[in-house]
Design an enzyme around this catalytic site. Structure first.
Site, PDB file in Angstrom:
ATOM      1  N   LYS A 277      -3.348  -2.321   6.070  1.00 51.72           N
ATOM      2  CA  LYS A 277      -4.402  -3.249   5.674  1.00 51.72           C
ATOM      3  C   LYS A 277      -5.280  -3.601   6.862  1.00 51.72           C
ATOM      4  O   LYS A 277      -6.500  -3.706   6.747  1.00 51.72           O
ATOM      5  CB  LYS A 277      -3.787  -4.519   5.084  1.00 51.72           C
ATOM      6  CG  LYS A 277      -3.148  -4.303   3.717  1.00 51.72           C
ATOM      7  CD  LYS A 277      -4.186  -3.992   2.665  1.00 51.72           C
ATOM      8  CE  LYS A 277      -3.537  -3.808   1.307  1.00 51.72           C
ATOM      9  NZ  LYS A 277      -4.511  -3.449   0.275  1.00 51.72           N
TER      10      LYS A 277
ATOM     11  N   HIS B 115       0.838  -1.189   0.000  1.00 55.58           N
ATOM     12  CA  HIS B 115       0.000   0.000   0.000  1.00 55.58           C
ATOM     13  C   HIS B 115       0.879   1.247   0.000  1.00 55.58           C
ATOM     14  O   HIS B 115       2.107   1.178  -0.136  1.00 55.58           O
ATOM     15  CB  HIS B 115      -0.994  -0.019   1.170  1.00 55.58           C
ATOM     16  CG  HIS B 115      -0.365  -0.141   2.531  1.00 55.58           C
ATOM     17  ND1 HIS B 115       0.502   0.802   3.047  1.00 55.58           N
ATOM     18  CD2 HIS B 115      -0.492  -1.094   3.491  1.00 55.58           C
ATOM     19  CE1 HIS B 115       0.863   0.448   4.268  1.00 55.58           C
ATOM     20  NE2 HIS B 115       0.290  -0.704   4.556  1.00 55.58           N
TER      21      HIS B 115
ATOM     22  N   CYS C 176       1.995 -10.419  19.908  1.00 54.17           N
ATOM     23  CA  CYS C 176       1.219  -9.903  18.782  1.00 54.17           C
ATOM     24  C   CYS C 176       1.709 -10.585  17.512  1.00 54.17           C
ATOM     25  O   CYS C 176       2.875 -10.429  17.140  1.00 54.17           O
ATOM     26  CB  CYS C 176       1.356  -8.384  18.648  1.00 54.17           C
ATOM     27  SG  CYS C 176       0.593  -7.727  17.142  1.00 54.17           S
TER      28      CYS C 176
ATOM     29  N   HIS D  11       4.119   1.417   2.274  1.00 53.46           N
ATOM     30  CA  HIS D  11       5.299   0.697   1.780  1.00 53.46           C
ATOM     31  C   HIS D  11       5.980   1.507   0.674  1.00 53.46           C
ATOM     32  O   HIS D  11       7.208   1.638   0.634  1.00 53.46           O
ATOM     33  CB  HIS D  11       4.905  -0.672   1.226  1.00 53.46           C
ATOM     34  CG  HIS D  11       4.174  -1.543   2.196  1.00 53.46           C
ATOM     35  ND1 HIS D  11       2.889  -1.961   1.975  1.00 53.46           N
ATOM     36  CD2 HIS D  11       4.552  -2.068   3.385  1.00 53.46           C
ATOM     37  CE1 HIS D  11       2.501  -2.730   2.990  1.00 53.46           C
ATOM     38  NE2 HIS D  11       3.484  -2.804   3.859  1.00 53.46           N
TER      39      HIS D  11
ATOM     40  N   LYS E 168      -3.462   5.269  11.141  1.00 52.34           N
ATOM     41  CA  LYS E 168      -2.314   4.841  10.362  1.00 52.34           C
ATOM     42  C   LYS E 168      -2.785   4.016   9.166  1.00 52.34           C
ATOM     43  O   LYS E 168      -3.659   3.165   9.293  1.00 52.34           O
ATOM     44  CB  LYS E 168      -1.369   3.989  11.210  1.00 52.34           C
ATOM     45  CG  LYS E 168      -0.180   3.432  10.426  1.00 52.34           C
ATOM     46  CD  LYS E 168       0.481   2.292  11.161  1.00 52.34           C
ATOM     47  CE  LYS E 168       1.555   1.649  10.300  1.00 52.34           C
ATOM     48  NZ  LYS E 168       2.093   0.411  10.892  1.00 52.34           N
TER      49      LYS E 168
ATOM     50  N   CYS F  38      -2.746  -4.969  21.021  1.00 49.85           N
ATOM     51  CA  CYS F  38      -1.520  -4.368  20.490  1.00 49.85           C
ATOM     52  C   CYS F  38      -1.834  -2.924  20.127  1.00 49.85           C
ATOM     53  O   CYS F  38      -2.821  -2.651  19.427  1.00 49.85           O
ATOM     54  CB  CYS F  38      -1.053  -5.135  19.253  1.00 49.85           C
ATOM     55  SG  CYS F  38       0.223  -4.270  18.295  1.00 49.85           S
TER      56      CYS F  38
ATOM     57  N   HIS G 202      -1.684  -2.671  16.012  1.00 52.14           N
ATOM     58  CA  HIS G 202      -2.658  -3.379  15.181  1.00 52.14           C
ATOM     59  C   HIS G 202      -4.075  -3.335  15.749  1.00 52.14           C
ATOM     60  O   HIS G 202      -5.026  -3.737  15.073  1.00 52.14           O
ATOM     61  CB  HIS G 202      -2.222  -4.836  14.988  1.00 52.14           C
ATOM     62  CG  HIS G 202      -1.019  -4.980  14.127  1.00 52.14           C
ATOM     63  ND1 HIS G 202       0.265  -4.981  14.635  1.00 52.14           N
ATOM     64  CD2 HIS G 202      -0.889  -5.086  12.789  1.00 52.14           C
ATOM     65  CE1 HIS G 202       1.121  -5.106  13.647  1.00 52.14           C
ATOM     66  NE2 HIS G 202       0.459  -5.165  12.513  1.00 52.14           N
TER      67      HIS G 202
ATOM     68  N   CYS H 282       2.790  -8.015  14.751  1.00 61.14           N
ATOM     69  CA  CYS H 282       4.139  -7.464  14.928  1.00 61.14           C
ATOM     70  C   CYS H 282       5.207  -8.550  14.955  1.00 61.14           C
ATOM     71  O   CYS H 282       6.392  -8.250  14.844  1.00 61.14           O
ATOM     72  CB  CYS H 282       4.233  -6.673  16.237  1.00 61.14           C
ATOM     73  SG  CYS H 282       3.285  -5.144  16.294  1.00 61.14           S
TER      74      CYS H 282
END
Length: 537
Positions: free
Chosen positions: A316, A28, A137, A31, A313, A162, A165, A140
């Site tokens: 996905k 996405h 997690c 990245h 943030k 987490c 996430h 992570c």
């Protein structure tokens, strides 16, 4: 103490890396943001005439990959192969990423070396066997400290989540092998103090220093509850912790344990570009591993901020992942490469919006830059038949433009090449573009053209030469950011035949005035930044 990457211990390449990205899904904007930044940085250094090595790749082991593959009813390797070949590599090609290597952690050139590295640490007594229980997690791939967790709400009420996430952690208990990370706390603090620029930005450095000062725990470097990973060489019931495996890509990709000459000429990295959510891995665990092996440490670990959409943030898991192709199909690849580095200060969080992109595209790219190129080419064509005239009547106004270009070169070179202040460097270049626009407005060549005396024509020639030569400098300066656009402008200025390939032009030579030869054929090519079509709902 291990040397810093800035010393390079004889290494000759300017070595830049991105994180290697998890292939649990397609890439996405987040990245691509880091990868484009690395591409701009390495293209810039290539245009300094330096030897450069740019590394990116994919992280393909770990529980998260295994579960994603299972959910898609394929093997982990098949899942990784599909994502790499159909999503990751094609996107980097689409975005004109000029990486020198693409490392995959499932490649034998990597896995063999990882086993050798870990075996060596084990033989040195840096690794021991023990047990561990704690919140984990999967997203992570990391055990979390209880103080790091947040309380769940709604469907997750009563559970610990987490903070990255926003999903419940799992309580894991397993027998693992541990790296004696706790012993490296004082060494790391000493290193940070001696190398204050090692972690950037300063907020990231402060976070890491505070974390290490609280005391480090030994690091679990193996997993025994799943088998998708590199086997521990002395105990095949365990696989190596994915982060130990992943971090070693920066060494294995440049010849660690296989090509000593290449390794010595490249390692360590001058710059590791990372997202701030993986800061501790790169600024605590990675340098400690290198210290344990007596290897030199990188020059800088630079953490970019998060791209935000609606205050969240971009990821996905948060359903805010936007495909880069959604934007490039509308704005174009070069505008895409430009926008995020222009709009967001590297190292800070930044919000993306379609409206902001559209406004900046129209104002800065189309109106300021693209229109300048079109006007200059049109006037050279109209008044001089497309042949670039000689500069014979320069005065104070022209000297101010020359000084402005020299200033833009120096500022952009410092900010992009040294400080990784991409926004500051791009702004310096576009300040010069605005200066040239102002120069044309003040000199009014369309009025000067009415003076048919030799003096009037010499003045007109000087104005248009000054504008064209300014654009040549801009093309060189923006080549690392917008390579396709710079090439189009370069060719329209008639610079190709007389000056060679644009990629051969040095950044430091962009401000050498008078490089464009009189008589060069200037053509009005396609519009550099076409008017945007209305976005469909």
């Amino acid at each position: 103490m291990a040397a810093t990457g800035s010393e390079k211990q004889g290494a000759t390449a300017y070595y830049v890396s991105t994180p290697i990205y998890y292939v649990n899904d397609a890439p996405h904007l987040g990245h691509a943001y880091t990868t484009v930044a690395g591409d701009v940085l390495t293209r810039w250094h290539r245009q300094r005439g330096e030897k450069v090595w740019y590394l990116t790749g994919t992280d393909e082991h770990g529980q998260k990959i295994m579960r994603t593959a299972e959910a898609n009813n394929v093997t982990p390797q098949a899942w990784c192969d599909k994502l790499v070949e159909e999503a990751w590599k094609p996107l980097w090609e689409h975005l004109n990423i000029g990486h020198d290597d693409f490392i995959r952690t499932t490649e034998k050139r990597h896995t063999d070396r990882v086993q050798e590295f870990v075996q060596d640490l084990y033989d040195k007594g840096e690794i021991y066997k023990g047990g561990y229980e704690g919140p984990y997690c999967v997203g992570c791939e990391e055990y979390k400290l209880p103080g790091d967790l947040i309380d769940g709400e709604g469907e997750f009420a009563g559970q610990k989540l987490c903070p990255i996430h926003k999903k419940p952690v799992e309580l894991l208990k397993e027998e693992n092998y541990f790296f004696k990370l706790s012993e490296y706390g004082p060494k790391l603090l000493e290193f940070y103090a001696a190398n204050p620029g090692f972690i950037q930005p300063e907020s990231a450095r402060n976070e890491v220093v505070n974390f290490v000062e609280q005391g480090l725990q030994d690091l679990s470097i193996s997993r025994s509850t799943f088998d998708w990973g590199v086997p521990v060489p002395w105990d095949d019931k365990h696989v190596i912790y994915v982060w130990v495996d992943a971090l070693l890509n920066y060494a294995t990709a440049v010849g660690y344990g296989a090509n000593q000459e290449k390794f010595d000429g490249t390692f360590p990295a001058n710059v590791h570009l990372i997202g701030k959510d993986i800061l501790r891995f790169h600024s605590v665990i990675w340098p400690a591993m290198l210290m344990a092996q007596g290897l030199p440490l990188p020059g800088k670990v630079v953490a970019n901020g998060w791209l935000m959409v609606g205050g969240e943030k971009m990821s996905k898991s948060n359903l805010t992942g936007i495909k880069p192709q959604d934007l490039t199909s509308h704005f174009g690849v070069d505008a895409y490469r430009w926008y995020f580095l222009r709009a967001i200060a590297y190292g800070s969080d930044g919000s993306f919006s379609w409206e902001d992109f559209s406004a900046r595209y129209t104002s800065e790219l189309a109106n300021d830059y693209g229109n300048l190129a079109s006007r200059v080419a049109a006037m050279v064509g109209k008044y001089f038949g497309g042949a670039l005239p000689e500069d014979t009547a320069a005065g104070d106004a022209e000297q101010a433009v020359r000084d402005g270009l020299a200033k833009a070169v120096a500022t952009a070179d410092r900010k992009i090449g040294e400080e990784l202040d991409f926004q500051g460097g791009i702004l310096a270049i576009f300040d010069f573009v605005k200066q040239v626009n102002g120069y044309i407005t003040e000199q009014e060549p369309w009025k000067v053209a009415k003076d048919t005396t030799p003096e009037g024509q010499a003045r007109l020639a000087t104005i248009l030469y000054t504008a064209a030569e300014s654009l040549r400098g801009v093309a060189v300066l923006l080549n690392s950011v917008m390579p396709e656009t710079s090439q189009k402008l370069w060719e329209s200025l008639g610079a190709g035949e007389s000056l060679g390939a644009l990629a051969d032009q040095k950044v430091q030579d962009a401000g050498v005035w008078g490089t464009l030869p009189a008589g060069a054929t200037v053509t009005k090519g396609a519009v550099l930044f076409p008017r945007l079509e209305e976005k469909s709902a």
